[in-house]
Write an enzyme that holds these catalytic residues in place. Sequence first.
Site, PDB file in Angstrom:
ATOM      1  N   ASN A   1       0.829  -1.207   0.000  1.00 10.65           N
ATOM      2  CA  ASN A   1       0.000   0.000   0.000  1.00 10.65           C
ATOM      3  C   ASN A   1       0.862   1.256   0.000  1.00 10.65           C
ATOM      4  O   ASN A   1       1.979   1.267   0.527  1.00 10.65           O
ATOM      5  CB  ASN A   1      -0.943   0.011   1.215  1.00 10.65           C
ATOM      6  CG  ASN A   1      -1.864  -1.196   1.215  1.00 10.65           C
ATOM      7  OD1 ASN A   1      -2.096  -1.810   0.164  1.00 10.65           O
ATOM      8  ND2 ASN A   1      -2.356  -1.570   2.376  1.00 10.65           N
TER       9      ASN A   1
ATOM     10  N   HIS B   1       6.047  -0.618  -2.586  1.00 11.17           N
ATOM     11  CA  HIS B   1       5.544   0.069  -3.787  1.00 11.17           C
ATOM     12  C   HIS B   1       5.595   1.581  -3.615  1.00 11.17           C
ATOM     13  O   HIS B   1       4.935   2.312  -4.354  1.00 11.17           O
ATOM     14  CB  HIS B   1       4.106  -0.372  -4.084  1.00 11.17           C
ATOM     15  CG  HIS B   1       4.017  -1.796  -4.548  1.00 11.17           C
ATOM     16  ND1 HIS B   1       2.846  -2.516  -4.511  1.00 11.17           N
ATOM     17  CD2 HIS B   1       4.954  -2.640  -5.029  1.00 11.17           C
ATOM     18  CE1 HIS B   1       3.081  -3.737  -4.966  1.00 11.17           C
ATOM     19  NE2 HIS B   1       4.349  -3.834  -5.288  1.00 11.17           N
TER      20      HIS B   1
ATOM     21  N   CYS C   1      17.246  14.714 -10.800  1.00 14.75           N
ATOM     22  CA  CYS C   1      18.377  14.580  -9.859  1.00 14.75           C
ATOM     23  C   CYS C   1      18.142  13.489  -8.837  1.00 14.75           C
ATOM     24  O   CYS C   1      18.962  13.263  -7.946  1.00 14.75           O
ATOM     25  CB  CYS C   1      18.618  15.925  -9.147  1.00 14.75           C
ATOM     26  SG  CYS C   1      17.321  16.348  -7.970  1.00 14.75           S
TER      27      CYS C   1
ATOM     28  N   CYS D   1      11.536  20.965  -8.899  1.00 15.65           N
ATOM     29  CA  CYS D   1      12.226  20.167  -7.881  1.00 15.65           C
ATOM     30  C   CYS D   1      12.878  21.143  -6.897  1.00 15.65           C
ATOM     31  O   CYS D   1      13.501  22.131  -7.319  1.00 15.65           O
ATOM     32  CB  CYS D   1      13.299  19.312  -8.552  1.00 15.65           C
ATOM     33  SG  CYS D   1      14.517  18.635  -7.406  1.00 15.65           S
TER      34      CYS D   1
ATOM     35  N   GLY E   1      -5.178  -9.125   3.248  1.00 22.81           N
ATOM     36  CA  GLY E   1      -5.877  -8.224   2.328  1.00 22.81           C
ATOM     37  C   GLY E   1      -5.167  -8.010   1.013  1.00 22.81           C
ATOM     38  O   GLY E   1      -5.102  -6.879   0.522  1.00 22.81           O
ATOM     39  N   THR E   2      -4.637  -9.108   0.445  1.00 18.81           N
ATOM     40  CA  THR E   2      -4.019  -8.973  -0.874  1.00 18.81           C
ATOM     41  C   THR E   2      -4.528 -10.074  -1.796  1.00 18.81           C
ATOM     42  O   THR E   2      -4.688 -11.213  -1.393  1.00 18.81           O
ATOM     43  CB  THR E   2      -2.472  -8.971  -0.785  1.00 18.81           C
ATOM     44  OG1 THR E   2      -1.925  -8.823  -2.106  1.00 18.81           O
ATOM     45  CG2 THR E   2      -1.927 -10.238  -0.139  1.00 18.81           C
TER      46      THR E   2
ATOM     47  N   ALA F   1     -10.736  -7.728   7.702  1.00 15.20           N
ATOM     48  CA  ALA F   1      -9.470  -7.579   8.438  1.00 15.20           C
ATOM     49  C   ALA F   1      -9.663  -6.919   9.801  1.00 15.20           C
ATOM     50  O   ALA F   1      -8.998  -7.267  10.781  1.00 15.20           O
ATOM     51  CB  ALA F   1      -8.502  -6.759   7.591  1.00 15.20           C
TER      52      ALA F   1
HETATM   53  C1  BV8 Z   1       8.341  -5.884 -11.192  1.00 16.64           C
HETATM   54  C2  BV8 Z   1       1.659   1.288  -6.654  1.00 16.64           C
HETATM   55  C3  BV8 Z   1      10.491  -6.577 -12.045  1.00 16.64           C
HETATM   56  C4  BV8 Z   1       0.771   2.021  -7.559  1.00 16.64           C
HETATM   57  C5  BV8 Z   1       1.407  -0.990  -7.384  1.00 16.64           C
HETATM   58  C6  BV8 Z   1       5.231 -12.292 -13.075  1.00 16.64           C
HETATM   59  C7  BV8 Z   1       4.044 -12.739 -13.637  1.00 16.64           C
HETATM   60  C8  BV8 Z   1       3.112 -11.841 -14.172  1.00 16.64           C
HETATM   61  C9  BV8 Z   1       3.385 -10.452 -14.148  1.00 16.64           C
HETATM   62  C10 BV8 Z   1       4.558 -10.016 -13.611  1.00 16.64           C
HETATM   63  C11 BV8 Z   1       5.478 -10.916 -13.074  1.00 16.64           C
HETATM   64  N1  BV8 Z   1       6.539 -10.201 -12.608  1.00 16.64           N
HETATM   65  C12 BV8 Z   1       6.328  -8.901 -12.842  1.00 16.64           C
HETATM   66  C13 BV8 Z   1       5.123  -8.749 -13.463  1.00 16.64           C
HETATM   67  C14 BV8 Z   1       4.521  -7.486 -13.901  1.00 16.64           C
HETATM   68  C15 BV8 Z   1       3.760  -6.789 -12.789  1.00 16.64           C
HETATM   69  C16 BV8 Z   1       2.594  -7.611 -12.327  1.00 16.64           C
HETATM   70  O1  BV8 Z   1       2.671  -8.306 -11.315  1.00 16.64           O
HETATM   71  N2  BV8 Z   1       1.479  -7.456 -13.021  1.00 16.64           N
HETATM   72  C17 BV8 Z   1       0.274  -8.147 -12.628  1.00 16.64           C
HETATM   73  C18 BV8 Z   1      -0.918  -7.195 -12.787  1.00 16.64           C
HETATM   74  C19 BV8 Z   1       0.112  -9.390 -13.471  1.00 16.64           C
HETATM   75  N3  BV8 Z   1       4.597  -6.467 -11.661  1.00 16.64           N
HETATM   76  C20 BV8 Z   1       5.363  -5.366 -11.711  1.00 16.64           C
HETATM   77  O2  BV8 Z   1       5.412  -4.636 -12.670  1.00 16.64           O
HETATM   78  C21 BV8 Z   1       6.191  -5.050 -10.464  1.00 16.64           C
HETATM   79  N4  BV8 Z   1       7.560  -4.849 -10.872  1.00 16.64           N
HETATM   80  O3  BV8 Z   1       7.901  -7.002 -11.209  1.00 16.64           O
HETATM   81  O4  BV8 Z   1       9.664  -5.543 -11.521  1.00 16.64           O
HETATM   82  C22 BV8 Z   1      10.799  -7.615 -11.013  1.00 16.64           C
HETATM   83  C23 BV8 Z   1      10.441  -8.944 -11.262  1.00 16.64           C
HETATM   84  C24 BV8 Z   1      10.715  -9.890 -10.298  1.00 16.64           C
HETATM   85  C25 BV8 Z   1      11.359  -9.528  -9.112  1.00 16.64           C
HETATM   86  C26 BV8 Z   1      11.688  -8.216  -8.888  1.00 16.64           C
HETATM   87  C27 BV8 Z   1      11.400  -7.237  -9.834  1.00 16.64           C
HETATM   88  C28 BV8 Z   1       5.732  -3.756  -9.811  1.00 16.64           C
HETATM   89  C29 BV8 Z   1       4.331  -3.905  -9.287  1.00 16.64           C
HETATM   90  C30 BV8 Z   1       3.970  -2.660  -8.476  1.00 16.64           C
HETATM   91  C31 BV8 Z   1       2.826  -1.919  -9.127  1.00 16.64           C
HETATM   92  N5  BV8 Z   1       2.378  -0.850  -8.239  1.00 16.64           N
HETATM   93  N6  BV8 Z   1       1.097  -0.024  -6.526  1.00 16.64           N
HETATM   94  C32 BV8 Z   1      -0.405   2.520  -6.802  1.00 16.64           C
HETATM   95  O5  BV8 Z   1      -0.770   1.983  -5.737  1.00 16.64           O
HETATM   96  O6  BV8 Z   1      -0.974   3.490  -7.308  1.00 16.64           O
HETATM   97  S1  BV8 Z   1       0.562  -2.427  -7.277  1.00 16.64           S
HETATM   98  C33 BV8 Z   1      -1.003  -2.052  -6.784  1.00 16.64           C
HETATM   99  O7  BV8 Z   1      -1.696  -3.258  -6.898  1.00 16.64           O
HETATM  100  C34 BV8 Z   1      -1.166  -1.614  -5.332  1.00 16.64           C
HETATM  101  O8  BV8 Z   1       0.058  -1.681  -4.615  1.00 16.64           O
HETATM  102  C35 BV8 Z   1      -2.090  -2.607  -4.716  1.00 16.64           C
HETATM  103  O9  BV8 Z   1      -1.711  -2.941  -3.439  1.00 16.64           O
HETATM  104  C36 BV8 Z   1      -1.862  -3.740  -5.633  1.00 16.64           C
HETATM  105  C37 BV8 Z   1      -3.102  -4.543  -5.802  1.00 16.64           C
HETATM  106  O10 BV8 Z   1      -2.849  -5.605  -5.084  1.00 16.64           O
HETATM  107  P1  BV8 Z   1      -3.556  -5.798  -3.661  1.00 16.64           P
HETATM  108  O11 BV8 Z   1      -2.876  -4.961  -2.649  1.00 16.64           O
HETATM  109  O12 BV8 Z   1      -3.592  -7.243  -3.488  1.00 16.64           O
HETATM  110  O13 BV8 Z   1      -5.006  -5.189  -3.803  1.00 16.64           O
HETATM  111  P2  BV8 Z   1      -6.239  -5.803  -4.597  1.00 16.64           P
HETATM  112  O14 BV8 Z   1      -7.244  -4.709  -4.718  1.00 16.64           O
HETATM  113  O15 BV8 Z   1      -5.751  -6.505  -5.823  1.00 16.64           O
HETATM  114  O16 BV8 Z   1      -6.828  -6.927  -3.624  1.00 16.64           O
HETATM  115  C38 BV8 Z   1      -7.444  -6.541  -2.424  1.00 16.64           C
HETATM  116  C39 BV8 Z   1      -7.614  -7.810  -1.622  1.00 16.64           C
HETATM  117  O17 BV8 Z   1      -8.136  -7.458  -0.344  1.00 16.64           O
HETATM  118  C40 BV8 Z   1      -8.579  -8.794  -2.235  1.00 16.64           C
HETATM  119  O18 BV8 Z   1      -8.058 -10.101  -2.131  1.00 16.64           O
HETATM  120  C41 BV8 Z   1      -9.839  -8.671  -1.352  1.00 16.64           C
HETATM  121  O19 BV8 Z   1     -10.526  -9.901  -1.238  1.00 16.64           O
HETATM  122  C42 BV8 Z   1      -9.238  -8.271  -0.043  1.00 16.64           C
HETATM  123  N7  BV8 Z   1     -10.105  -7.471   0.818  1.00 16.64           N
HETATM  124  C43 BV8 Z   1     -10.935  -6.466   0.444  1.00 16.64           C
HETATM  125  N8  BV8 Z   1     -11.542  -5.951   1.538  1.00 16.64           N
HETATM  126  C44 BV8 Z   1     -11.064  -6.636   2.617  1.00 16.64           C
HETATM  127  C45 BV8 Z   1     -10.143  -7.604   2.161  1.00 16.64           C
HETATM  128  N9  BV8 Z   1      -9.515  -8.454   2.986  1.00 16.64           N
HETATM  129  C46 BV8 Z   1      -9.786  -8.340   4.308  1.00 16.64           C
HETATM  130  N10 BV8 Z   1     -10.643  -7.436   4.819  1.00 16.64           N
HETATM  131  C47 BV8 Z   1     -11.297  -6.571   4.009  1.00 16.64           C
HETATM  132  N11 BV8 Z   1     -12.156  -5.695   4.533  1.00 16.64           N
END
Ligand code: BV8
Length: 222
Positions: free
Chosen positions: A86, A103, A114, A130, A169-170, A213
């Site tokens: 988050n 993130h 810079c 900047c 929560g992910t 949560a």
């Molecule tokens: C990278 C900042 C190289 C922005 C974010 C392998 C396979 C496939 C794809 C990839 C891969 N490796 C890399 C990729 C590409 C990509 C990726 O994963 N794409 C996905 C879409 C397929 N990853 C990247 O580009 C990453 N960089 O990999 O660099 C590398 C490779 C390997 C090793 C090192 C480096 C960079 C990813 C970062 C992107 N930026 N955030 C912003 O926030 O504005 S990610 C963004 O998505 C947020 O951080 C957010 O957190 C995240 C979404 O995920 P979740 O947090 O899980 O949130 P989501 O809404 O999806 O789910 C919510 C969950 O909560 C649900 O399960 C729900 O049921 C639950 N919930 C809801 N309410 C409740 C609850 N649980 C409990 N109580 C509740 N009340």
Amino acid sequence: MRITVLTGAGISAESGLATFRASDGLWENHRIEDVASPDGFARDPALVHQFYNERRKNAAAAVPNAAHQALARLAERHDLTLITQNVDDLHERAGSAKVIHMHGSLNRARCTSCNLTWAAPPQMSVDMPCPACAARTIRPDIVWFGEMPFHLEQIWVALEQADLFAAIGTSGNVYPAAGFAQHAARNGAHCVELNLQDSATSRDFDDHIRGPASLTVPAWVD
Ligand code: BV8
């Protein structure tokens, strides 16, 4: 006991902050690739600043919930490494002193000329200079899709040393965070998933605690 916890957008949902998944990949009516990617920022920096200004405003108005507060208590009793996907600061405002923002953070800005990072103002814009080099090339200090997450070395070590790994929560859709349970399990950790429902990586966990949560995390911690 050494505990490593990963939180995602779901832990902040009950504080009123939108999750990625609930909006079918739309955030505040924007397509993710238009606002959370370097290409999107290059294409329309004003739109991306507007998107993050809105989320910065929402995050500032949000209040940490019982789940954030319970994790702050957990750190008083165990050797805890808290990693979050988050970009809000609700963990810090609940009292967690050490939070690894893999993130990045809504409250940090970065200059692409810079590389200075500093505390972001509430509203950022393309013509804001900047504070160090005066270039008009500032961006949110946030990791977008296709960019390298922060603090990974420290994270891998915390996963390898953990006796217990919990994901809260992910949805397990975003890598490399989605692979953390497997990495911890391979190094002997017991893995527990706290979520409303199954995630894309539920099979990687030994235990599954289902529910909101704000109820499940205090019960699990206390
Ligand atoms: C990278 C900042 C190289 C922005 C974010 C392998 C396979 C496939 C794809 C990839 C891969 N490796 C890399 C990729 C590409 C990509 C990726 O994963 N794409 C996905 C879409 C397929 N990853 C990247 O580009 C990453 N960089 O990999 O660099 C590398 C490779 C390997 C090793 C090192 C480096 C960079 C990813 C970062 C992107 N930026 N955030 C912003 O926030 O504005 S990610 C963004 O998505 C947020 O951080 C957010 O957190 C995240 C979404 O995920 P979740 O947090 O899980 O949130 P989501 O809404 O999806 O789910 C919510 C969950 O909560 C649900 O399960 C729900 O049921 C639950 N919930 C809801 N309410 C409740 C609850 N649980 C409990 N109580 C509740 N009340």
